[in-house]
Design a protein around this motif. Structure first.
Motif, PDB file in Angstrom:
ATOM      1  N   LEU A  11      -0.674  -1.412  -4.326  1.00  0.00           N
ATOM      2  CA  LEU A  11      -1.293  -0.669  -5.418  1.00  0.00           C
ATOM      3  C   LEU A  11      -0.421  -0.646  -6.670  1.00  0.00           C
ATOM      4  CD1 LEU A  11      -2.906   2.414  -3.645  1.00  0.00           C
ATOM      5  CD2 LEU A  11      -4.050   0.420  -4.593  1.00  0.00           C
ATOM      6  N   ASP A  12       0.889  -0.576  -6.501  1.00  0.00           N
ATOM      7  CA  ASP A  12       1.772  -0.576  -7.669  1.00  0.00           C
ATOM      8  C   ASP A  12       1.645  -1.880  -8.451  1.00  0.00           C
ATOM      9  OD1 ASP A  12       2.573   1.886  -6.774  1.00  0.00           O
ATOM     10  OD2 ASP A  12       4.631   1.303  -6.322  1.00  0.00           O
ATOM     11  N   ARG A  13       1.544  -2.970  -7.739  1.00  0.00           N
ATOM     12  CA  ARG A  13       1.397  -4.269  -8.414  1.00  0.00           C
ATOM     13  C   ARG A  13       0.048  -4.354  -9.133  1.00  0.00           C
ATOM     14  NH1 ARG A  13       3.353 -10.209  -6.952  1.00  0.00           N
ATOM     15  NH2 ARG A  13       2.253 -11.211  -8.637  1.00  0.00           N
ATOM     16  N   ILE A  14      -1.002  -3.852  -8.498  1.00  0.00           N
ATOM     17  CA  ILE A  14      -2.313  -3.823  -9.143  1.00  0.00           C
ATOM     18  C   ILE A  14      -2.251  -2.953 -10.394  1.00  0.00           C
ATOM     19  CG2 ILE A  14      -4.693  -2.989  -8.911  1.00  0.00           C
ATOM     20  CD1 ILE A  14      -4.565  -3.921  -5.976  1.00  0.00           C
ATOM     21  N   ALA A  15      -1.571  -1.810 -10.299  1.00  0.00           N
ATOM     22  CA  ALA A  15      -1.455  -0.910 -11.451  1.00  0.00           C
ATOM     23  C   ALA A  15      -0.809  -1.616 -12.625  1.00  0.00           C
ATOM     24  CB  ALA A  15      -0.654   0.339 -11.072  1.00  0.00           C
ATOM     25  N   HIS A  16       0.290  -2.310 -12.381  1.00  0.00           N
ATOM     26  CA  HIS A  16       1.018  -2.991 -13.460  1.00  0.00           C
ATOM     27  C   HIS A  16       0.323  -4.262 -13.930  1.00  0.00           C
ATOM     28  CE1 HIS A  16       4.560  -0.519 -13.739  1.00  0.00           C
ATOM     29  NE2 HIS A  16       4.752  -0.579 -12.440  1.00  0.00           N
ATOM     30  N   LEU A  69     -10.851  -5.751  -5.585  1.00  0.00           N
ATOM     31  CA  LEU A  69     -11.644  -5.897  -6.807  1.00  0.00           C
ATOM     32  C   LEU A  69     -12.579  -4.703  -6.998  1.00  0.00           C
ATOM     33  CD1 LEU A  69     -12.225  -7.532  -9.281  1.00  0.00           C
ATOM     34  CD2 LEU A  69     -13.920  -8.823  -7.973  1.00  0.00           C
ATOM     35  N   GLU A  70     -13.169  -4.211  -5.920  1.00  0.00           N
ATOM     36  CA  GLU A  70     -14.036  -3.034  -6.034  1.00  0.00           C
ATOM     37  C   GLU A  70     -13.226  -1.825  -6.497  1.00  0.00           C
ATOM     38  OE1 GLU A  70     -17.245  -0.403  -6.032  1.00  0.00           O
ATOM     39  OE2 GLU A  70     -17.186  -2.578  -6.147  1.00  0.00           O
ATOM     40  N   LEU A  71     -12.009  -1.675  -6.007  1.00  0.00           N
ATOM     41  CA  LEU A  71     -11.160  -0.566  -6.441  1.00  0.00           C
ATOM     42  C   LEU A  71     -10.862  -0.687  -7.937  1.00  0.00           C
ATOM     43  CD1 LEU A  71      -9.515   1.947  -5.757  1.00  0.00           C
ATOM     44  CD2 LEU A  71      -7.582   0.424  -5.312  1.00  0.00           C
ATOM     45  N   GLY A 100      -6.997 -12.558 -11.641  1.00  0.00           N
ATOM     46  CA  GLY A 100      -5.692 -12.162 -11.116  1.00  0.00           C
ATOM     47  C   GLY A 100      -5.696 -11.936  -9.621  1.00  0.00           C
ATOM     48  N   ILE A 101      -6.675 -11.220  -9.143  1.00  0.00           N
ATOM     49  CA  ILE A 101      -6.729 -10.916  -7.710  1.00  0.00           C
ATOM     50  C   ILE A 101      -6.992 -12.192  -6.912  1.00  0.00           C
ATOM     51  CG2 ILE A 101      -8.097  -9.729  -5.944  1.00  0.00           C
ATOM     52  CD1 ILE A 101      -8.221  -7.351  -7.936  1.00  0.00           C
ATOM     53  N   ALA A 102      -7.837 -13.044  -7.414  1.00  0.00           N
ATOM     54  CA  ALA A 102      -8.136 -14.290  -6.704  1.00  0.00           C
ATOM     55  C   ALA A 102      -6.979 -15.280  -6.792  1.00  0.00           C
ATOM     56  CB  ALA A 102      -9.400 -14.925  -7.273  1.00  0.00           C
ATOM     57  N   GLY A 103      -6.251 -15.246  -7.921  1.00  0.00           N
ATOM     58  CA  GLY A 103      -5.261 -16.282  -8.165  1.00  0.00           C
ATOM     59  C   GLY A 103      -3.848 -15.970  -7.742  1.00  0.00           C
TER      60      GLY A 103
END
Length: 105
Positions: A11-16, A69-71, A100-103
């Motif tokens: 989650l931290d990586r997604i946040a940044h 991605l839904e989040l 980003g999430i896919a790659g």
């Protein structure tokens, strides 16, 4: 991402990297100060409870790769309604999140 299971994302990586928010802000949105699912709960988005788990071997949290991605979509929708971002930025960030999430995440 070293030390991370392949079926979850930090989650931290997604946040940044995706949302450009402070990780603590994301954690509050996801679990409403640790009190259980808020934006990760079934009352948002597509109506599913998203799989958000404690971080592997540390503080923070992870989200199932299939729910990431839904989040992101739920958080961006919340920020749009709250007036934190405009519709153009919402759409751009969502598009970038898909890539980003896919790659690389």
């Amino acid at each position: 991402m070293a030390g991370e299971q392949t079926d979850v994302l930090d989650l931290d990586r997604i946040a940044h990297a995706v949302l450009a928010v402070d990780p603590e802000h994301l954690h509050r949105l996801v679990a409403r100060d640790g009190g259980g699912p808020w934006l990760a709960g079934p009352d948002h988005g597509d109506g599913r409870t998203l799989e958000v788990l404690p971080a592997v071997g540390g503080a923070g949290g992870t989200v199932a790769r299939t729910d990431a991605l839904e989040l992101v979509r739920r958080v961006l929708d919340h920020r749009l309604v709250a007036g934190e971002i405009d519709e153009h930025l919402h759409d751009r960030m969502l598009t970038e999140a898909v890539t980003g999430i896919a790659g690389f995440l």
